[in-house]
Design a protein around this motif. Structure first.
Motif, mmCIF file in Angstrom:
data_model
loop_
_atom_site.group_PDB
_atom_site.id
_atom_site.type_symbol
_atom_site.label_atom_id
_atom_site.label_comp_id
_atom_site.label_asym_id
_atom_site.label_seq_id
_atom_site.Cartn_x
_atom_site.Cartn_y
_atom_site.Cartn_z
ATOM 1 N N GLN B 437 0.863 -1.231 -0.128
ATOM 2 C CA GLN B 437 -0.043 0.017 0.059
ATOM 3 C C GLN B 437 0.929 1.188 -0.107
ATOM 4 O OE1 GLN B 437 -1.277 -2.444 2.270
ATOM 5 N NE2 GLN B 437 -2.322 -3.212 0.650
ATOM 6 N N TRP B 439 2.796 3.959 -2.773
ATOM 7 C CA TRP B 439 2.970 3.867 -4.320
ATOM 8 C C TRP B 439 3.694 5.262 -4.545
ATOM 9 C CZ3 TRP B 439 0.720 0.326 -6.775
ATOM 10 C CH2 TRP B 439 -0.349 -0.482 -6.125
ATOM 11 N N ASN B 443 -2.032 8.677 -3.806
ATOM 12 C CA ASN B 443 -3.220 8.258 -4.454
ATOM 13 C C ASN B 443 -4.477 8.496 -3.731
ATOM 14 O OD1 ASN B 443 -2.395 6.653 -2.342
ATOM 15 N ND2 ASN B 443 -3.452 4.831 -2.947
ATOM 16 N N ASP B 444 -4.453 9.273 -2.650
ATOM 17 C CA ASP B 444 -5.513 9.817 -1.972
ATOM 18 C C ASP B 444 -6.274 10.903 -2.731
ATOM 19 O OD1 ASP B 444 -7.502 9.830 -0.151
ATOM 20 O OD2 ASP B 444 -6.006 10.488 1.672
ATOM 21 N N TYR B 445 -7.757 10.574 -2.446
ATOM 22 C CA TYR B 445 -8.542 12.100 -3.134
ATOM 23 C C TYR B 445 -8.649 13.102 -2.625
ATOM 24 C CZ TYR B 445 -12.540 13.677 -5.877
ATOM 25 O OH TYR B 445 -13.172 14.847 -6.554
ATOM 26 N N VAL B 508 -14.561 -2.498 -4.415
ATOM 27 C CA VAL B 508 -13.976 -1.558 -3.777
ATOM 28 C C VAL B 508 -14.188 -0.287 -4.861
ATOM 29 C CG1 VAL B 508 -11.602 -1.897 -4.546
ATOM 30 C CG2 VAL B 508 -12.048 -1.080 -2.379
ATOM 31 N N CYS B 564 -7.243 5.871 -8.010
ATOM 32 C CA CYS B 564 -6.776 6.079 -6.710
ATOM 33 C C CYS B 564 -6.077 4.610 -6.157
ATOM 34 C CB CYS B 564 -8.230 5.805 -5.741
ATOM 35 S SG CYS B 564 -9.252 4.499 -6.197
ATOM 36 N N LEU B 566 -7.132 1.622 -5.479
ATOM 37 C CA LEU B 566 -7.912 0.741 -4.588
ATOM 38 C C LEU B 566 -7.815 -0.650 -5.210
ATOM 39 C CD1 LEU B 566 -10.321 2.894 -2.786
ATOM 40 C CD2 LEU B 566 -8.300 1.988 -1.667
ATOM 41 N N GLU B 569 -4.774 -2.148 -4.586
ATOM 42 C CA GLU B 569 -4.426 -2.236 -3.148
ATOM 43 C C GLU B 569 -5.345 -3.232 -2.960
ATOM 44 O OE1 GLU B 569 -4.693 1.180 -0.889
ATOM 45 O OE2 GLU B 569 -3.218 2.203 -1.555
ATOM 46 N N ARG B 570 -6.506 -3.686 -3.260
ATOM 47 C CA ARG B 570 -7.317 -4.812 -2.642
ATOM 48 C C ARG B 570 -7.077 -6.262 -3.559
ATOM 49 N NH1 ARG B 570 -8.877 -4.414 2.001
ATOM 50 N NH2 ARG B 570 -10.417 -5.955 1.869
ATOM 51 N N CYS B 571 -6.121 -6.178 -4.531
ATOM 52 C CA CYS B 571 -6.053 -7.332 -5.479
ATOM 53 C C CYS B 571 -5.054 -8.285 -4.712
ATOM 54 C CB CYS B 571 -5.492 -6.923 -6.871
ATOM 55 S SG CYS B 571 -5.497 -8.380 -7.799
ATOM 56 N N PRO B 572 -5.517 -9.456 -4.190
ATOM 57 C CA PRO B 572 -4.744 -10.381 -3.595
ATOM 58 C C PRO B 572 -3.462 -11.023 -4.346
ATOM 59 C CG PRO B 572 -6.785 -11.605 -4.155
ATOM 60 C CD PRO B 572 -6.849 -9.874 -4.405
#
Lengths: 351, 593
Positions: B437, B439, B443-445, B508, B564, B566, B569-572
C-alpha cells in the motif's frame, strides 16, 4: 488493508433508490480484511441487496460475534444499529433485540468458527426459536484470524496451507438447519453475486430465521490447491439446485422467461421469490428432498448452492410467544410493566 | 471481442486526457507532481520537452487540456493545469545550463520565415542537431503574434524575451527587420530547407455601408493591437464597440479600456454558449466592466457630418429549425452610439510573397498552400509550413506542436530520409508500487476545490498598459491545486492470468469502473452491461483476456476512474498494478542514417 479511505466520489450517473439513496450510501467503513477476502464480496452483496430493498438504514440492526466474519458489519450501512457480541453469542443477543423490538430488520453475520464451534448451541436454538432475522455464515473452513487452523466446517481430506489433511467430519450448517426446522435455507458463493444478491434479498424479506451459508474463501489461509473452500474449487464443484429471482412488492421487475418450470413463493410482506430448478425435479419446498439433495451432492464432492428450502408458513418467535402486534419497545411503560398488583394476579393463577 | 492491446502506446495515452488533448502532448501529471514536490526546475524542464514556452503558455494558452481534464467529469471544475506551468516558470531557478545546446555544425542551412512560436520550435529542435538556422523577422524583436497581438497586461515582455532567448541563444542567426518579399529569391540563396511560420497576419474586413467613410475610427483588431504595442496608437474614443467575440475581441476590449475608453461593448451575433472566446477570458473582460451584448448583427456604420457616431445592429432571435440548425430572425434594429469600432471577426493568411510558379501549389478555393497534415511539407520538396501559416489561425500550442513535427521532416529532408518516415512513438510503463500500500504517487483523493487566480486591483491595472493582471498562484495555492490532479498517467494495468475473480476490485472501486462479465460481440451492448453503464463513448473501455477460472473477462470503463489505486491495493494476486506511463514522443534526430 488499504492506504486510503474510499474517495467520496460517486459515479456521475449513480442512481438513487426509492429513498433517494445511492448504493454508496449503504457502504460502511473501509474494510481492514485481507485483500481478496470473500467476506468483502459478501459485504458488497449485502450493500447491493439493502439498496435494492430500499431498507432504511436506521431501521436495521447489524449483529455479529467474533472473527474475521464478524468484522463485516462495520463495512456496510454505517448509519444502522449494531451489536458486536461475545464470541458465538450473536444469535442470543439478536433474539433479545428482536424480542424487544420486532420492528427492525436484523442482519446477523457470523462465521464457521463463530457459529459452528463456540456458538453452535446458540445457532441451533435461534433456529428453533425462529428469530426473524437474516443469518449469514461466511464459511471459509478455517480460523483465519488465528492463522488458518481447520474449523468445524472443513471437509474430510481438505488440506491446510502447510499440507496437513483434515480427518474430522464437518458440520454442514445447511443440513443442520434443515434438521432443526429452519424455514429458509440457502447456500451461495461470495464469488457469484448474481446468485447471492437475490438470495439475500429473499432472506431479508423472509419471516423467520433465514440461514444463508456463503462459501467465502480465505485468500490468506485457505485458497490453495488442497482446499475445498477455495475460489477455484468452489467454482468447479458448485451445483446450483435452484436459481432465485427476487421480486419485491413495491416495484415491478420483469424477469427473463427461460421456459423452465418456475415456482413462485410469496414472502410474508407480499414480495415474491421465483425459483427455477436447475437440477431435475428439485423441489425447494420439500424439506426431505432438500436434505437428500444436499447429502447426495456431498457424496459426489459437489457443493449444493441456491435457495435450497423455503417455507413461508412457519411461525416465528413472536408467534410462539404470542406477543402483541406493537413492538415491545414502543409500548408505554405502564402496559409493558403493569406493576406489582398485576404480577400478583398472574402469580395467583399458578398457585 | 478481442482484448485491448495496451502495448500500443495510444491506449494509455488516451487515458491521460490532458496529455491526449494537448497538441504538443505535454506530460501534465508528470509536471504537476514535480511541482507538488517543490521541484520547479525539473517541472519547468519536463514541460519544456514538449512545450518550449512554459512561462508564456502558462499565461496565455487556450488550454485544450482543461476541458478534457478528468477532474471536470468527476466534479465541476478541472485542475488549473495551464497556470501551473506558470508556477513552475515563476519559481524556477537558473536552468540555463540544463537547456539543450547548439550542436557541432552539420553543414546544412535552414531558413525560417517569421520568428513566431512555430519557427522558434523548429529552431529549438534543429539547432542541437547542428543545423545552421537563419530566422527572418520583419519586426525588431522575436515572438511574432505572442508579442504584437497579445497585450502585455496578459503577457509581460520580459517573460517572452527569456523564453525566446533560450532558443535563439543556441545559435540561431537572427535577421530582424527583414521582410522576405520573394520565396523564389530566398530559395535561390541555397538553403537546404525553408520553413514558413509567418502566421495569419491579415485581420478580416467588414464591408458594410459607411465602412470606408469612417476609416479613421474603424480599426482592424490585430492591426490595432500591434499599433498599440508599437506605440503608434496611444488613445481611443470614450465609447468603443468591438465586433466579434473571440479571444482577439477580448484582448481588444481590455486594451481599449487601458487607452482611454470608458464605455466598451462587445457586440456578438449569437448567444453566449456559441462564443468563441474562452470562458475565462470573457470573465476577465467582464470583471473590467466590459459589456457583452448578445444577438446583435452589425448592419451599417452611422455617420453624422462625416464622423462616426454609432453603428446600427439588427437584433436577432435564434431558434432551431426542423433539421436542428440554428436560424435567426430579425426582431428589430437599434443604433448603438460610439466613437470607435474595432473589428475582431477573424484572421486570414496572406502569401503575396510566394510566387505561384515555383512548384508550390495553392488550393484554388482558399488560396492557401497545399500542405501535408503529417509532414508539414508543401508540394515543393524542402519547403515546409507550420503554425497559423499552415492551415489558418489556431492556438499557440498548436504552432509549437507544428514546429516539432516540421523539424522532424526538415531533418529527414536534409539527411536524405523520406519525410514520410516518422519516428515511432513509444512509452515506458513502470510499476508505481513501492511496498505494501505504498505508491510512487499520492493516491488519496483530495476534495479541495479549484483555486481562484489572484488578480491585480482593478484601479491599479488601468494605471499602465503593462501592469500584469493575473498575479499567478502562490506556492501555497499551487500545492493545493496540484493535489487535485488524479494522476491519470498512473495507469491501472491488468494481468488476466493472475486473476482469481474474487471481485475485490469490482467491490472496492468508488466509481463503479470495473465489471467481470461475459464477453460479447459488440462494444455497444457490452457498455450497457457494466456495473455502471459506460455512457461516455468518447472514453475507451478496456477488455482483458479471458480470466483463468470462468473464462469471463475484466472490463474497465476508463471514463471516471480516479486512479486511486484501490483496485490494486485490494487485489490479492497483484493482477491489478498501478504503473507509471511515460509517453516517448517523436522528435527530430531520432531517426539517423
Amino acid at each position: 488493508m488499504t492506504s486510503i479511505a474510499k474517495p467520496p466520489v460517486k459515479h456521475p450517473t449513480a442512481r438513487t433508490n426509492g429513498r433517494g439513496l445511492t448504493l454508496r450510501d449503504y457502504e460502511g467503513a473501509m474494510s481492514t480484511l485481507c485483500a481478496g477476502c470473500g467476506h468483502d464480496s459478501v459485504t458488497a452483496a449485502l450493500v447491493q441487496a439493502a439498496w435494492e430493498l430500499e431498507i432504511e438504514p436506521h431501521r436495521a440492526a447489524k449483529m455479529s460475534g467474533i472473527g474475521c466474519s464478524s468484522k463485516t458489519t462495520a463495512y456496510f450501512m454505517k448509519q444502522s444499529h449494531g451489536f458486536n457480541s461475545v464470541h458465538g453469542r450473536m444469535p442470543s443477543v439478536t433474539s433479545g433485540a428482536a424480542a424487544a423490538n420486532k420492528g427492525l430488520t436484523y442482519i446477523g453475520i457470523s462465521g464457521d468458527g463463530d457459529s459452528l464451534s463456540i456458538g453452535l448451541g446458540q445457532l441451533s436454538h435461534a433456529i428453533r426459536r425462529n428469530v426473524n432475522m437474516l443469518y449469514v455464515i461466511e464459511n471459509n473452513g478455517v480460523y483465519g484470524l488465528t492463522k488458518g487452523q481447520f474449523s468445524a466446517s472443513a471437509d474430510i481430506g481438505s488440506t491446510s496451507k502447510k499440507g496437513e489433511a483434515n480427518e474430522q467430519a464437518p458440520i454442514d450448517p445447511v443440513l443442520l438447519a434443515l434438521t432443526l426446522g429452519c424455514t429458509f435455507v440457502a447456500r451461495s458463493f461470495s464469488g457469484d453475486k448474481q446468485q447471492l444478491v437475490p438470495i439475500l434479498k429473499a432472506a431479508i424479506a423472509h419471516k423467520g430465521l433465514a440461514l444463508v451459508d456463503v462459501i467465502s474463501p480465505c485468500v490468506s489461509f485457505n485458497d490453495h490447491e488442497g482446499s475445498t473452500k477455495s475460489y477455484a474449487y468452489t467454482r468447479e464443484h458448485e451445483v446450483e439446485a435452484v436459481h432465485a429471482d427476487f421480486i419485491p412488492l413495491k416495484r415491478e421487475i420483469t424477469v427473463p422467461e427461460t421456459g423452465e418450470e418456475v415456482r413462485v413463493v410469496e414472502m410474508h410482506d407480499g414480495a415474491r421469490v421465483r425459483l427455477r430448478s436447475t437440477a431435475t425435479d428439485y423441489d425447494p419446498t420439500n424439506r426431505e428432498s432438500a436434505y437428500a439433495h444436499v447429502r447426495a451432492c456431498q457424496a459426489r464432492h459437489e457443493i449444493a448452492t441456491g435457495l435450497l428450502f423455503v417455507d413461508e408458513n412457519g411461525r416465528d418467535m413472536h408467534d410462539y410467544l404470542k406477543t402483541v402486534p406493537t413492538p415491545l419497545v414502543d409500548l408505554p411503560f405502564e402496559a409493558l410493566c403493569p406493576g406489582k398488583d398485576a404480577l400478583g394476579k398472574l402469580m395467583d393463577r399458578y398457585r | 471481442m478481442a482484448s485491448t492491446d495496451v502495448r500500443n502506446p495510444q491506449y494509455y495515452h488516451r487515458v491521460v486526457d490532458c496529455q491526449w488533448a494537448c497538441p504538443a502532448h505535454t506530460n501534465v501529471p508528470g509536471y504537476l507532481r514535480l511541482i507538488a514536490q517543490g521541484r520547479y526546475d525539473d517541472s519547468y524542464l519536463l514541460n519544456r520537452e514538449s512545450n518550449i514556452f512554459p512561462g508564456i503558455l502558462g499565461r496565455v494558452c487556450d488550454r485544450p487540456c482543461e476541458p478534457a481534464c478528468r477532474r471536470g467529469r468527476v466534479e465541476e471544475k478541472p485542475v488549473a493545469i495551464c497556470r501551473m506551468k506558470r508556477v513552475a516558470a515563476d519559481n524556477r531557478g537558473d536552468i540555463t545550463d540544463r537547456l539543450p545546446k547548439g550542436g557541432a555544425k552539420n553543414g546544412k542551412r535552414v531558413a525560417l520565415v517569421g520568428a513566431g512560436p512555430a519557427s522558434l520550435a523548429v529552431a529549438n529542435d534543429l539547432l542541437p542537431l547542428g543545423y545552421d538556422v537563419t530566422i527572418f523577422e520583419k519586426n525588431a524583436t522575436p515572438g511574432g503574434l505572442m508579442r504584437i497581438n497579445i497585450p502585455s497586461f496578459r503577457l509581460p515582455a520580459q517573460v517572452l524575451d527569456e523564453e525566446c532567448d533560450y532558443v535563439i541563444r543556441m545559435g540561431a542567426t537572427m535577421r530582424y527587420g527583414t521582410t522576405v518579399d520573394s520565396l523564389k529569391g530566398l530559395l535561390a540563396e541555397g538553403y537546404d530547407a525553408v520553413f514558413v511560420g509567418t502566421g495569419a497576419p491579415k485581420g478580416k474586413e467588414l464591408d458594410l455601408p459607411g465602412r470606408w467613410d469612417a476609416k479613421e475610427n474603424v480599426h482592424i483588431g490585430i492591426e490595432w493591437l500591434a499599433n498599440v504595442h508599437f506605440g503608434h496608437v496611444e488613445r481611443i474614443g470614450q465609447r468603443v464597440l468591438i465586433i466579434g467575440v473571440g479571444n482577439t475581441a477580448m484582448d481588444c476590449c481590455r486594451t481599449a479600456k487601458r487607452v482611454g475608453a470608458t464605455d466598451v461593448k462587445v457586440m456578438a451575433r449569437r448567444g453566449r454558449k456559441h462564443f468563441k472566446a474562452s470562458p475565462w477570458e470573457l470573465e476577465d473582460a467582464e470583471e473590467e466592466q466590459v459589456a457583452i451584448v448578445e444577438n446583435h448583427a452589425p448592419k451599417r456604420f452611422v455617420l453624422e457630418q462625416g464622423k462616426l457616431v454609432g453603428m446600427e445592429f439588427e437584433q436577432l432571435a435564434w431558434s432551431t429549425d426542423a433539421t436542428g440548425k440554428q436560424v435567426s430572425t430579425v426582431t428589430g434594429t437599434v443604433v448603438v452610439p460610439c466613437d470607435d469600432v474595432i473589428l475582431a471577426i477573424g484572421q486570414d493568411n496572406a502569401f503575396p510573397w510566394i510566387e505561384r510558379d515555383i512548384g508550390l501549389e495553392f488550393d484554388p478555393k482558399w488560396d492557401m498552400p497545399i500542405v501535408d497534415k503529417e509532414t508539414h511539407q508543401s508540394t515543393r520538396p524542402g519547403v515546409f509550413f507550420g503554425g497559423d501559416a499552415a492551415w489558418g489561425p489556431e492556438n499557440i500550442i498548436w504552432a509549437v506542436a507544428h514546429g516539432h513535427a516540421a523539424a522532424i521532416s526538415i531533418h529527414h529532408h536534409c539527411q536524405g530520409i523520406p519525410v514520410t518516415e516518422r519516428p515511432p512513438v513509444g512509452m515506458t510503463l513502470v510499476s508505481a508500487k513501492m511496498g505494501m500500500q505504498s505508491w510512487a504517487y499520492d493516491n488519496d483523493y483530495d476534495t479541495t476545490k479549484r483555486a481562484k487566480m489572484p488578480h491585480e486591483d482593478l484601479a491599479k491595472r488601468f494605471t499602465d498598459l503593462n501592469v500584469e493582471v493575473e498575479l499567478g498562484y502562490t506556492p501555497a495555492q499551487a500545492a493545493l491545486e496540484v493535489a487535485r490532479c488524479l494522476n491519470c498517467d498512473i495507469q491501472t494495468h491488468f494481468d488476466a492470468p493472475l486473476c482469481i475473480e474474487c471481485d475485490a476490485c469490482v467491490d472496492v472501486c468508488p466509481t463503479s469502473c470495473l465489471t467481470i462479465t461475459t464477453n460479447g460481440d459488440s462494444e455497444t451492448s457490452l457498455r450497457t452491461r457494466l456495473s455502471a453503464p459506460a455512457l461516455n463513448t468518447k472514453q475507451a473501455i478496456f477488455l482483458s483476456d479471458a480470466l483463468p477460472q470462468t473464462k469471463r473477462i475484466m472490463v474497465k470503463d476508463e471514463d471516471v476512474c480516479l486512479h486511486c489505486g484501490l483496485c490494486a491495493e485490494r487485489c490479492p494476486t497483484a493482477a491489478w498494478d498501478m504503473r507509471t506511463f511515460d509517453l516517448k514522443q517523436a522528435y527530430a534526430g531520432m531517426v539517423t542514417r
